[in-house]
Each structure stands twice: as structure tokens, then as C-alpha cells.
Design a protein around this motif. Structure first.
Motif, short mmCIF file in Angstrom:
data_model
loop_
_atom_site.label_atom_id
_atom_site.label_comp_id
_atom_site.label_asym_id
_atom_site.label_seq_id
_atom_site.Cartn_x
_atom_site.Cartn_y
_atom_site.Cartn_z
N GLY A 72 -9.86 9.92 -1.71
CA GLY A 72 -9.35 8.64 -1.28
C GLY A 72 -10.29 7.48 -1.57
O GLY A 72 -11.39 7.66 -2.09
N LYS A 78 0.81 -1.21 0.00
CA LYS A 78 0.00 0.00 0.00
C LYS A 78 0.84 1.26 0.00
O LYS A 78 0.30 2.37 -0.02
CB LYS A 78 -0.92 0.01 1.22
CG LYS A 78 -1.87 -1.18 1.30
CD LYS A 78 -2.70 -1.14 2.57
CE LYS A 78 -3.60 -2.37 2.68
NZ LYS A 78 -4.40 -2.35 3.94
N ASP A 94 -1.76 5.32 5.83
CA ASP A 94 -2.98 5.40 6.65
C ASP A 94 -2.95 4.46 7.85
O ASP A 94 -3.99 4.02 8.34
CB ASP A 94 -4.23 5.11 5.80
CG ASP A 94 -4.33 6.00 4.58
OD1 ASP A 94 -3.77 7.11 4.61
OD2 ASP A 94 -4.97 5.60 3.59
N THR A 95 -1.74 4.17 8.36
CA THR A 95 -1.57 3.19 9.44
C THR A 95 -0.64 3.74 10.51
O THR A 95 0.42 4.30 10.19
CB THR A 95 -0.99 1.87 8.89
OG1 THR A 95 -1.83 1.41 7.82
CG2 THR A 95 -0.91 0.81 9.96
N GLN A 123 3.10 9.63 -1.39
CA GLN A 123 2.27 9.55 -0.20
C GLN A 123 2.94 10.30 0.96
O GLN A 123 4.15 10.32 1.07
CB GLN A 123 2.05 8.09 0.21
CG GLN A 123 1.16 7.29 -0.71
CD GLN A 123 1.03 5.85 -0.24
OE1 GLN A 123 1.76 5.38 0.63
NE2 GLN A 123 0.09 5.12 -0.84
N ARG A 153 -12.45 2.37 9.41
CA ARG A 153 -11.67 3.54 8.98
C ARG A 153 -12.31 4.83 9.49
O ARG A 153 -11.62 5.78 9.87
CB ARG A 153 -11.57 3.57 7.45
CG ARG A 153 -11.01 4.85 6.86
CD ARG A 153 -9.60 5.14 7.32
NE ARG A 153 -8.67 4.15 6.86
CZ ARG A 153 -7.45 3.94 7.38
NH1 ARG A 153 -7.06 4.67 8.42
NH2 ARG A 153 -6.65 3.01 6.91
N ALA A 186 -14.18 4.25 2.51
CA ALA A 186 -13.81 4.10 3.92
C ALA A 186 -14.89 3.31 4.63
O ALA A 186 -16.06 3.69 4.61
CB ALA A 186 -13.64 5.47 4.57
N GLY A 191 -8.28 8.17 10.70
CA GLY A 191 -8.33 8.59 9.30
C GLY A 191 -7.05 8.38 8.52
O GLY A 191 -6.12 7.69 8.94
N ARG A 192 -6.99 9.05 7.38
CA ARG A 192 -5.88 8.90 6.44
C ARG A 192 -4.66 9.71 6.89
O ARG A 192 -4.79 10.70 7.62
CB ARG A 192 -6.29 9.36 5.04
CG ARG A 192 -7.46 8.61 4.45
CD ARG A 192 -7.61 8.95 2.97
NE ARG A 192 -7.86 10.37 2.75
CZ ARG A 192 -7.66 10.98 1.59
NH1 ARG A 192 -7.19 10.31 0.56
NH2 ARG A 192 -7.92 12.27 1.44
N THR A 193 -3.49 9.30 6.42
CA THR A 193 -2.26 10.03 6.73
C THR A 193 -2.33 11.47 6.22
O THR A 193 -1.90 12.41 6.89
CB THR A 193 -1.04 9.32 6.13
OG1 THR A 193 -1.02 7.95 6.55
CG2 THR A 193 0.25 9.99 6.56
#
Length: 490
Positions: free
Chosen positions: A365, A88, A113-114, A93, A372, A368, A143-145
Motif C-alpha cells: 500500500g 480514492k 480505508d475509511t 478494492q 493512519r 502510512a 488501518g487499510r480496508t
């Protein structure tokens, strides 16, 4: 460059405090992002320059140091754990680094996103951070990075508005009957101030077409014919100011009705909906980014139709290429709104298999899921309600007066609020409308769920949306949603 893949065991006590905890009538995050930021020795963000699936290494350019000493211009991240995450990771990113203060050579990263623990490889040049295990902070920020980068930038600038506490009880103000409308078997209920008196007026879908009820000092007046809506179709409805004159206009099916003050005039041509289409959800909102609300329709099968606002009532509404948001089965309910982390429209969809947020453009994105959105597994909320989502209904509502719309879902005898924390994150509050189903006094005179027609609107002018419910025989009820007692306030 190939690096040693030994995985040391690392435990961070703060991780177990990141999930929301229920305390009385409030949900609160005990280890919020703000505390993770404050306790870090250094915080930086970067962008991935390249990533190799073969070596499991990503090269990162550090773009900004938000706090503490710089990490250096170039950093490498070796993805050892969790398995599969490297697939991923891709160039361009974002990455976030929280360098630990107490444990030398330790950090928390947010990549792909982790949340991850990471350890600095001794004497590595450029510095190499090896991920060693997942950091359990989804409750702090699920949420997302990319959204976390924006949140941290806003925190540094002193303008972050991110919710770390939420109420768990709504509609405590009681239920009262407002009116008896001359309708039967309503299909939908839309509330908006069409007359400009700061009171919500109502549009009701009926088997005989749309009906308009204007709020007056004596109740609600049927103004359908007076306002020029006699015979108007009633497949779906939405309201927004389409021409910037300060008055909400109306979408009914494929027809745009311009609010001329005291009457509506049909704008022709409007969005050209196929004759056999029955939308699951419709909205007037800016999809194209030009500042003008467009017309969006979502079909139960997942097909999205968007018609661009031409900026003039006598011009055609061009249709964008239609596409399917999903392929696997029909949805029970959907609501368009600002649900994402980039300020652009999304749609929240309820299907038998769960709740999913879809972006209307690529910048929002991928889809979700519930985890998420909330940081929680789906099981705890629905473990006692198998199949509950199949017949659910939903609406947007500002339940807590935050200025953000929350996502409220109701089924037979249950409800779930996804309270909008901002930056694409939500708290899950189950059965927050339990005051409508009290155990020790008479229940509300309607059943909140798919058998009734309801919507949310601020009746009292306090910034908190109340619930309006229209029964099958035309009785209109309001459930008041007052602020909580001071002890439960966020």
C-alpha cells in the motif's frame, strides 16, 4: 443511474467509544472491532467491480457473508460524504459491511480505508447504500480496508491476534552496569546470539572499525580478532541467518560475514555499495519473498537499495533497481521490520515532519502517516515538543512480550513507543520509558536519546526486550523491562 444526494444526520453512540482511553497504566479500546462485529446483525465483505466519479456510485460484488443473512450478490454504494473520497475508490478494492441490528436500514462501511456511516435507500434494486458521514472508529482500527478484511476472517476462524489493550510504562526493573567495553565514541550497537549460548553478543561500531564482544560468564570478551573481524568496516550492521544453518550471519557495510561457529568468514562478492554511501538503516530480511534474507539499505535522502540473496556465499548479490521512498528532506532515523499488514517487510522512518511507514513492495500500500498508523492526530503527542523528531533515534523492540516488534523512538528527554497491535495498526505510548527518568530518585546514568548508542534485546529470556545503552566512554548499561504488575497486565 443518478441518485438523490440528500444527506441525513446520523449519530451512533458507539462511535465516541472507539478511541483508546488511558486507564491507569493501560491504554484500552472501549469499542473494539470485535464488539462492532458482535453487535452487528450481519457482516459481509465484497470487492468493487466498477466506480464512477461522475455519479459517485460504486458497484460491489459481495464475496463472503461472515455473519447473518446475505446482503445479495450485487450491492451499490453511493459516496455522498466525505467530500473527495470517491477519487480514492477504484475497481478491485475491498469493502466491508456491518449491518446495524437496532437501526433498520443503517450500516457501517469500510471502503477506501475509511470508516463510514451508510443508509439503505428504500426500495432500491440492487440495494443501494448511501454513505452519509464518517464513522469515528479509527481508534478501533486505523488501518487499510484490505487488512480489516483479513482481521475479520481471522476473527471468524478464531485465530485473530489483534491488540486492544497496551501497557503505558516500560523498563521499571531498574538500570545496572553490565560491563566496561574497551571502546570509545561508539557509532552503533547490535545485539545477537552469534555463539549459540542463548546470550546476546554485541557488535559495536567504532572509529577504528567494528568490534565483536562475546557474552561470557565473566562479562563480555573482546573476540574481534579471534572471530576474524579485525579491520572490518563499521558503517552499519545487521544480523540474520542467511543460509538456514541456525546461526546468525553478519552484515557490516557492504560485506557479508558468514558465521562458521566460532569465527566469521567474509563472503565475496557481497552487496556492492557505492563507496560514498553512508546508510541510515540496514537490514537482512526477505524482500523478494523467496524465503532468504536479502540486504536492504536506506539512505538518509530516502533512496532504497536492495541486493538479492544469491543463496550461495560465492555468488554475486544482484542489485534491484534503486528507487526513492520520498523526495522531501533527509530522515533522522529508520528501522526495517514487519510493520505492515501483509506480512512483508516495511521500513518505519522518522523525519522532522513526522513518522511514516513505507512498504518495500507495491502490495504493502501507499505510505502510512502517523494518523493512519495509530488513528490519532500527530498534534497531541508532539504539541509540547516542536522539532523533537529532528534528532531522534529509533529501534525495534518487543516491549510487551506479544511476539511482535514495536517501534521505539527516543530524543532528548522524551520517548515514544508505537506498540504493534497487528494488522498494520499501533498504539501510541508517549514517555513510556519514564522510569529511566524518575523525578524522586537519581536519574539513570545515561541520557536516552541521540547522544547515546542503544538497542533493544531480550536479556532475561522472558520474551520482553530490555534496553542496552553504550555510553561514549564504553560503559554498557541494561534497563530491565519486566512484566507489569497483574492489575496492569493486558
Amino acid at each position: 443511474m443518478r441518485l438523490d444526494r440528500a444527506v441525513p444526520t446520523v449519530v451512533l453512540a458507539a462511535a465516541v467509544l472507539a478511541f483508546p482511553l488511558l486507564a491507569g497504566a493501560v491504554i484500552e479500546v472501549k469499542m473494539p472491532v470485535s464488539r462492532i462485529y458482535d453487535t452487528a446483525k450481519a457482516v459481509a465483505v465484497g470487492a468493487i467491480v466498477s466506480a464512477s466519479a461522475e455519479t459517485g456510485v460504486a458497484d460491489v460484488k459481495v464475496t463472503e457473508t461472515l455473519k447473518g443473512d446475505p446482503l445479495g450478490d450485487q450491492v451499490r454504494i453511493q459516496i455522498v460524504a466525505p467530500e473527495g473520497l470517491m477519487s480514492k475508490v477504484a475497481a478491485e478494492q475491498p469493502v466491508v459491511f456491518f449491518i446495524a441490528r437496532a437501526s433498520k436500514g443503517m450500516a457501517v462501511l469500510h471502503i477506501a480505508d475509511t470508516w463510514l456511516h451508510a443508509q439503505l435507500v428504500p426500495d432500491s434494486k440492487p440495494p443501494v447504500w448511501r454513505t452519509v458521514q464518517v464513522f469515528d472508529a479509527k481508534g478501533a482500527f486505523p488501518g487499510r480496508t484490505a487488512a480489516l478484511v483479513r482481521l475479520l476472517g481471522d476473527m471468524k476462524a478464531g485465530r485473530a491476534a489483534f491488540l486492544n489493550k497496551a501497557e503505558t510504562e516500560y523498563f521499571r526493573g531498574g538500570v545496572k552496569e553490565l560491563a566496561k567495553l574497551g571502546v570509545r565514541k561508539p557509532a552503533f550497537l547490535l545485539a545477537a546470539d552469534f555463539s549459540g549460548d542463548k546470550k546476546p553478543d554485541l557488535v559495536v561500531g567504532t572509529p577504528d572499525g567494528a568490534r565483536l564482544f562475546i557474552a561470557t560468564a565473566a562479562g563480555f570478551e573482546d573476540a574481534t580478532e579471534k572471530w576474524g573481524l579485525a579491520g572490518a568496516a563499521a558503517l552499519c550492521a545487521a544480523a540474520a541467518d542467511l543460509n538456514g544453518d541456525g546461526k546468525p550471519d553478519l552484515l557490516l557495510g557492504g560485506t557479508i560475514w558468514m558465521n562458521e561457529g566460532g569465527k566469521f568468514a567474509a563472503a565475496k562478492p557481497g552487496p556492492q555499495l557505492p563507496a560514498d554511501v553512508r546508510p541510515l538503516a540496514a537490514a537482512l530480511l526477505d524482500v523478494t519473498g523467496d524465503g532468504k534474507p536479502d540486504a536492504a539499505f536506506l539512505l538518509p535522502t530516502g533512496r532504497l537499495l536492495v541486493f538479492e540473496n544469491p543463496g550461495s556465499p560465492d555468488k554475486a548479490w544482484p542489485q534491484r533497481p534503486a528507487h526513492a521512498l520520498w523526495q522531501d528532506g533527509a530522515a533522522a532515523a529508520a528501522v526495517f521490520g514487519d510493520w505492515g499488514d501483509n506480512g512483508k517487510p516495511h521500513v518505519m522512518v522518522v523525519r522532522a515532519g513526522g513518522i511514516t511507514r513505507y512498504a518495500l513492495d507495491a502490495g504493502g500500500g501507499p505510505p502510512a502517516d502517523y494518523e493512519r498508523l495509530t488513528g490519532e492526530a500527530r498534534g497531541p503527542v508532539f504539541k509540547d515538543r516542536p522539532g523533537a523528531l529532528k534528532g531522534a533515534a529509533a529501534a525495534a523492540a518487543d516491549l510487551d512480550g506479544s511476539g511482535r516488534k514495536d517501534f521505539f523512538i527516543a530524543g532528548d528527554g522524551w520517548d515514544l513507543a508505537l506498540v504493534n497491535r497487528g494488522y498494520g495498526a499501533f498504539f501510541a505510548v508517549a514517555d513510556g520509558a519514564g522510569a529511566l527518568r524518575p523525578k524522586d530518585v537519581a536519574a539513570a546514568p545515561f541520557q536516552l536519546g541521540p547522544a547515546t548508542v542503544w538497542t533493544m534485546v531480550d536479556i532475561n529470556g522472558d520474551g520482553r526486550d530490555d534496553l542496552l545503552c553504550l555510553t561514549e566512554d564504553g560503559r554498557l548499561f541494561a534497563a530491565d523491562n519486566p512484566p507489569p504488575p497483574p492489575a496492569a497486565a493486558r
